[in-house]
Scaffold this motif. Structure first.
Motif, PDB file in Angstrom:
ATOM      1  N   SER A   9       5.476 -16.548  -1.705  1.00 57.42           N
ATOM      2  CA  SER A   9       4.724 -15.322  -1.929  1.00 57.42           C
ATOM      3  C   SER A   9       5.572 -14.119  -1.560  1.00 57.42           C
ATOM      4  O   SER A   9       6.375 -14.173  -0.618  1.00 57.42           O
ATOM      5  N   HIS A  10       5.390 -13.018  -2.307  1.00 59.62           N
ATOM      6  CA  HIS A  10       6.132 -11.774  -2.081  1.00 59.62           C
ATOM      7  C   HIS A  10       5.109 -10.640  -1.978  1.00 59.62           C
ATOM      8  O   HIS A  10       4.200 -10.548  -2.797  1.00 59.62           O
ATOM      9  N   ILE A  11       5.272  -9.778  -1.004  1.00 58.87           N
ATOM     10  CA  ILE A  11       4.316  -8.692  -0.787  1.00 58.87           C
ATOM     11  C   ILE A  11       4.378  -7.639  -1.879  1.00 58.87           C
ATOM     12  O   ILE A  11       3.429  -6.880  -2.092  1.00 58.87           O
ATOM     13  N   GLY A  12       5.493  -7.596  -2.620  1.00 58.74           N
ATOM     14  CA  GLY A  12       5.634  -6.608  -3.680  1.00 58.74           C
ATOM     15  C   GLY A  12       5.673  -5.197  -3.126  1.00 58.74           C
ATOM     16  O   GLY A  12       6.269  -4.942  -2.079  1.00 58.74           O
ATOM     17  N   GLY A  13       5.007  -4.275  -3.816  1.00 61.21           N
ATOM     18  CA  GLY A  13       5.000  -2.885  -3.376  1.00 61.21           C
ATOM     19  C   GLY A  13       3.779  -2.516  -2.565  1.00 61.21           C
ATOM     20  O   GLY A  13       3.541  -1.325  -2.315  1.00 61.21           O
ATOM     21  N   LYS A 231       8.343  -0.764  -7.289  1.00 64.37           N
ATOM     22  CA  LYS A 231       7.461  -0.184  -6.277  1.00 64.37           C
ATOM     23  C   LYS A 231       5.984  -0.356  -6.616  1.00 64.37           C
ATOM     24  O   LYS A 231       5.125  -0.270  -5.736  1.00 64.37           O
ATOM     25  N   THR A 232       5.676  -0.574  -7.887  1.00 64.73           N
ATOM     26  CA  THR A 232       4.284  -0.738  -8.296  1.00 64.73           C
ATOM     27  C   THR A 232       3.846  -2.206  -8.272  1.00 64.73           C
ATOM     28  O   THR A 232       2.726  -2.528  -8.665  1.00 64.73           O
ATOM     29  N   SER A 233       4.730  -3.098  -7.815  1.00 65.79           N
ATOM     30  CA  SER A 233       4.431  -4.526  -7.848  1.00 65.79           C
ATOM     31  C   SER A 233       3.220  -4.897  -7.015  1.00 65.79           C
ATOM     32  O   SER A 233       3.061  -4.450  -5.873  1.00 65.79           O
ATOM     33  N   ASP A 234       2.371  -5.707  -7.588  1.00 66.29           N
ATOM     34  CA  ASP A 234       1.273  -6.337  -6.852  1.00 66.29           C
ATOM     35  C   ASP A 234       1.883  -7.442  -5.980  1.00 66.29           C
ATOM     36  O   ASP A 234       3.066  -7.766  -6.090  1.00 66.29           O
TER      37      ASP A 234
END
Length: 309
Positions: A9-13, A231-234
């Protein structure tokens, strides 16, 4: 059983990662779970955590060493998770109930069963081809199924993010259950949040998983989606399992369950939040039976309108 499994899992933005994933298995049954706490509502991460804990706890109680009624188990464990989320709101006196999407896959006797609420997806792949994937419980998918919107608008339509089904909503969730899927060696099950599939196309997911081990494919897909979205990544989360079937030549990345003692359960999901789940009766609850009938009627009505099977 023999299989390989990997999750990331990646926290994204985002400031908080509200995705949750995990798996549990006995000698004869494997449960894969992924939940995506819903933004726009408070404590989506709590809802996702409670959903995984509740369903995993019930799996541990009922997989002895396999689940006797798999479709019914998936349906009723989703209902139990929904109730636990509402109880969490009441205990903590929250102004609203946290919400989450959920997708689950139960594999036993070379057969997979899966269920979902919302837009967290499951893909069943073989030889680089997608045999089946879940259909999102979203406004845009309903419009496409009704022929009111072209499928090409799926990624741009203003109502693409509107969901009509989840755990934690005021009404009981609609639990959509798959048909039984007979697995072959090499088949891949991918569970993922919309942070992944909304960025990477289905063909790309299938291609990467066909040409890499899942240990390499999962982080590659997750990191690629987060990088493209920037930066807009969920939050981006994926859990993949490659089925290898029965016992055979040992692979260092494989899990062979016949070495487990009878009654043993291995899990990556933390213990349930509420201890009194142990006293819950999964199959003898009249309220659940009534809810199941209501949900089945709702699914039948929805199928007539949207063309879903």
């Amino acid at each position: 059983m023999r299989f390989s499994v990997y999750q990331e899992s990646h926290i994204g933005g985002r400031k908080v990662n509200q995705d949750r994933m995990g798996y549990s298995f006995t000698r004869d049954a494997l449960l894969l779970l992924l939940a995506d706490g819903m933004g726009g509502h408070i404590q989506g991460d709590a809802a996702a955590t409670i959903a995984l804990q509740t369903i995993a706890s019930l799996f541990q109680r009922n997989a002895d060493p396999y689940v006797k009624k798999p479709e019914r188990f998936l349906e009723e464990s989703f209902f139990a998770a929904h109730r636990e989320i509402h109880r969490y709101r009441a205990i903590n006196n929250l102004p609203e109930t946290p919400r989450t999407t959920i997708v689950a896959c139960l594999i036993q006797h070379n057969t997979a069963f899966w269920a979902h609420c919302g837009d967290s997806r499951l893909y069943w792949m073989r030889n680089g081809q997608i045999l089946m994937r879940t259909r999102d419980h979203s406004r845009i998918e309903t419009l496409i199924a009704q022929g009111k919107v072209d499928a090409s608008e799926r990624d741009t339509h203003p109502e693409r993010n509107k969901l009509f089904n989840c755990l934690g909503a005021p009404s009981m969730p609609i639990v959509e259950i798959s048909r039984n899927a007979s697995l072959q060696a090499g088949d891949v099950m991918l569970l993922c949040s919309d942070g992944l599939w909304s960025i990477l196309g289905d063909h790309q997911l299938a291609h990467v998983l066909q040409n890499n081990t899942i240990v390499r494919a999962v982080p590659q897909l997750v990191n690629s989606a987060a990088s493209i979205a920037g930066k807009t990544s969920d939050n981006v989360t994926a859990l993949a399992m490659m089925w290898e079937g029965g016992d055979g030549v040992d692979d260092p990345n494989s899990i062979t369950t016949n070495v487990l003692p009878l009654g043993a359960v291995t899990t990556t999901i933390e213990a349930p939040r509420h201890a009194d789940l142990e006293s819950a009766d999964l199959y003898d609850d009249n309220d659940i039976e009534r809810a199941i009938e209501e949900i089945r009627n709702a699914i039948e009505k929805s199928s007539k309108v949207t063309g879903k099977g």
